[in-house]
Design an enzyme around this catalytic site. Structure first.
Site, PDB file in Angstrom:
ATOM      1  N   ASP A 115      46.350  34.381  38.320  1.00 26.13           N
ATOM      2  CA  ASP A 115      46.222  33.191  37.645  1.00 26.13           C
ATOM      3  C   ASP A 115      46.943  31.645  39.077  1.00 26.13           C
ATOM      4  OD1 ASP A 115      46.807  30.735  35.857  1.00 26.13           O
ATOM      5  OD2 ASP A 115      49.131  31.518  35.820  1.00 26.13           O
ATOM      6  N   ASP A 172      48.997  28.474  38.329  1.00 25.55           N
ATOM      7  CA  ASP A 172      50.404  27.535  38.270  1.00 25.55           C
ATOM      8  C   ASP A 172      51.208  28.884  38.591  1.00 25.55           C
ATOM      9  OD1 ASP A 172      49.406  24.951  37.811  1.00 25.55           O
ATOM     10  OD2 ASP A 172      48.189  25.203  35.913  1.00 25.55           O
ATOM     11  N   ASP A 203      52.037  34.591  35.763  1.00 24.37           N
ATOM     12  CA  ASP A 203      53.869  34.457  35.237  1.00 24.37           C
ATOM     13  C   ASP A 203      53.443  34.559  33.630  1.00 24.37           C
ATOM     14  OD1 ASP A 203      51.902  32.272  34.555  1.00 24.37           O
ATOM     15  OD2 ASP A 203      53.481  30.761  34.857  1.00 24.37           O
TER      16      ASP A 203
END
Length: 262
Positions: free
Chosen positions: A15, A17, A211
């Site tokens: 990922d 962001d 996250d």
């Protein structure tokens, strides 16, 4: 939680962001992690649910922060959405709310824009979202257009907090119309299968790093991959208690992957 041998892993889906950066700030250890991937000849793909950016814009965003990564290493929920619609209904028309990443992906897939009687209403993140576009989208769905969301994320990390993401922006349309959207980004397994195909990896040879428990970790787990949760984004250790599943490994940030591999 089981140990993940990063030296044995062939493909890395990561990922962006909250993992590589917050807003326009590169996170600690991100550059070391990418250098390690290259030095060890790992296959890697940056898979983002943010539909606003094109692959070139993502490449340039990282370059501005001092990280050079070529375009073929990016895949977005916008591209997944366009691929889904092209497969389901070639040559269809849509009313879309979103940024260049989503609009360009739709155009490239042979999909046209239509604000009168579209086959689909497609929602992504974007500054074009307003009460006027929301009202238009709502009434088009009521007239029979199918509702598609680029991703189900309700928020995303920025430099000073969070911002509403696609899942939050599409919710008023779902509520007003009584229609549930179909989401094309993570944790949709279609996006994960595409990612593995782009890497040329089987799920057992790959790891998903993210996250978010509700998109990154669950999508990797359900695809049969090892999973790594990093605490540099929107999730902390206390949040883990509310989920019935857990990641293979929890790290403070992606820089720790380099340390774990030594």
């Amino acid at each position: 939680m089981r140990k993940v041998d990063f030296n044995e892993i062939k493909g890395f889906i990561c990922d962006m962001d909250g993992v590589l950066y917050h807003g326009n700030r590169l996170l600690p250890g991100a550059a070391d992690f990418v250098n390690w991937l290259r030095q060890n000849k790992k296959e890697f793909l940056f898979l983002t649910n943010n539909s606003g950016y094109t692959k070139r814009e993502l490449q340039q965003k990282l370059a501005r922060m001092g990280m050079e990564v070529s375009e073929e290493h990016f895949y977005t929920s916008a591209l997944a959405t366009a691929a889904f619609l092209k497969e389901q209904s070639p040559g269809c028309s849509v009313y879309a709310i979103g940024e260049a990443g989503l609009l360009n992906a739709l155009y490239d897939a042979g999909i046209t824009m239509n604000d009168v009687n579209p086959d689909y209403v497609v929602i992504g993140e974007g500054k074009s979202y307003s009460i006027d576009t929301l009202t238009k989208a709502t009434n088009l769905v009521l007239k029979g257009a199918k509702l598609i969301g680029a991703n189900s994320d309700v928020s995303g990390p920025i430099e000073k907090g969070i911002m509403p993401a696609c899942g939050a922006l599409i919710a008023p349309i779902e509520i007003a119309t009584g229609t549930k959207a179909y989401f094309c980004g993570k944790p949709n397994p279609l996006m994960m299968r595409t990612g593995l195909k782009l890497l040329g990896c089987h799920s057992a040879e790959a790891v998903m790093i993210g996250d978010r428990m509700d998109t990154d970790i669950i999508s990797g787990m359900e695809a049969g991959m090892s999973t790594v949760l990093v605490l540099s984004g929107v999730t902390d250790m206390e949040d883990l208690k509310s989920y019935a599943y857990k990641p293979s490994l929890v790290l403070e940030g992606v820089g720790d992957i380099v340390k774990e591999s030594m």
